[in-house]
Design an enzyme around this catalytic site. Structure first.
Site, short mmCIF file in Angstrom:
data_model
loop_
_atom_site.label_atom_id
_atom_site.label_comp_id
_atom_site.label_asym_id
_atom_site.label_seq_id
_atom_site.Cartn_x
_atom_site.Cartn_y
_atom_site.Cartn_z
N GLU A 1 12.79 -4.94 -8.79
CA GLU A 1 11.40 -4.42 -9.24
C GLU A 1 11.22 -3.42 -10.22
O GLU A 1 11.82 -2.64 -10.30
CB GLU A 1 10.76 -3.72 -7.65
N ARG B 1 -4.49 -28.57 8.00
CA ARG B 1 -4.45 -27.43 7.31
C ARG B 1 -3.14 -26.79 6.58
O ARG B 1 -2.22 -26.67 7.52
CB ARG B 1 -5.05 -26.25 8.23
N GLU B 2 -3.04 -26.24 5.40
CA GLU B 2 -1.96 -25.77 4.90
C GLU B 2 -2.02 -24.23 5.04
O GLU B 2 -3.02 -23.80 4.58
CB GLU B 2 -1.99 -25.89 3.19
N GLU C 1 -1.87 -13.42 5.90
CA GLU C 1 -1.49 -11.95 5.46
C GLU C 1 -2.37 -10.93 5.91
O GLU C 1 -3.91 -10.96 5.50
CB GLU C 1 -1.05 -11.80 4.07
N GLU D 1 15.76 -3.65 -6.35
CA GLU D 1 16.52 -4.21 -7.59
C GLU D 1 16.06 -4.92 -8.58
O GLU D 1 16.19 -4.97 -9.68
CB GLU D 1 18.00 -4.41 -7.38
N GLU E 1 7.17 2.61 0.86
CA GLU E 1 6.86 1.93 -0.15
C GLU E 1 6.23 3.13 -1.16
O GLU E 1 6.36 2.80 -2.63
CB GLU E 1 5.78 1.06 0.09
N ARG F 1 3.66 -9.61 -12.60
CA ARG F 1 3.46 -10.33 -11.18
C ARG F 1 3.78 -11.79 -11.73
O ARG F 1 2.76 -12.43 -12.64
CB ARG F 1 2.17 -10.20 -10.85
N ALA G 1 2.26 -0.87 -3.12
CA ALA G 1 1.99 -1.88 -2.14
C ALA G 1 3.55 -2.36 -1.77
O ALA G 1 4.37 -2.55 -2.62
CB ALA G 1 0.96 -2.76 -2.22
#
Length: 183
Positions: free
Chosen positions: A142, A37-38, A119, A140, A92, A64, A76
């Site tokens: 973003e 499993r990765e 996640e 910085e 955020e 992105r 987010a």
């Protein structure tokens, strides 16, 4: 033992980055055979459905790299070590939009890609928005552009596939369902 449990026999750490870690686990399957499993390990994140007093949804457009394009999303960001999700959401919201809020309500938490990553994303509704006079700036590396749209405009952006990430589509659907219950 649950009938679908996979017992980890060995873990090999492949990569440890700033945001994610990659490991390969050798597991024993429920039938006694083994497989690999990765797995991407991620600290978790928050997403904020920020709605103004004029019922406008605050969106951010940013580049992105994994998709190699700009995306329109709700604000987010990832959890810092030991940070509570609500604190991350407040931070955020300010960093990405320059807003603070009077009320922050946890909507739900969900796994973003359970087939290969751990996640978890915590979705919040922010109301009573006020533009801060001196907000903390974005990271910085973003670069974001703010958009304010109505629910109807947001739905059109989803239909046009201009909004195509799961967290934002989920948040918009949540608002649609909430509005439908009022009527």
């Amino acid at each position: 033992m649950h009938k679908f449990t996979e017992k980890t026999l060995k873990t090999e750490k492949i990569f440890e980055g700033k945001v994610v870690h990659l490991q390969v686990d050798e597991v024993e399957l429920p039938n006694g055979k083994t497989s690999k499993r990765e797995i991407i390990k991620h600290p978790g994140a928050v997403a904020i459905l920020a709605v103004t007093d004029q019922n406008k949804i605050i969106l951010v457009e940013q580049f992105r790299k994994p998709m190699d394009r700009a995306m329109i999303e709700i604000p987010a960001g990832k959890l810092e070590p030991g940070e509570e999700p609500e604190i991350t959401a407040v931070r955020e919201l300010e960093e990405e939009t320059g807003y603070e809020c009077d009320a922050l309500e946890h909507i739900t938490s969900f796994y973003t890609a359970p087939g290969f990553a751990d996640e978890i994303l915590h979705l919040y509704l922010a109301k009573g928005l006020k533009k801060k006079e001196h907000p903390k700036g974005a990271d910085e590396d973003e670069f974001v552009e703010l958009m304010e749209v109505t629910l109807e405009e947001a739905v059109k952006l989803v239909e046009q596939q201009k909004i195509c990430d799961a967290k934002t589509a989920y948040a918009i659907q949540y608002l649609q369902l909430k509005e439908a219950k009022k009527n």
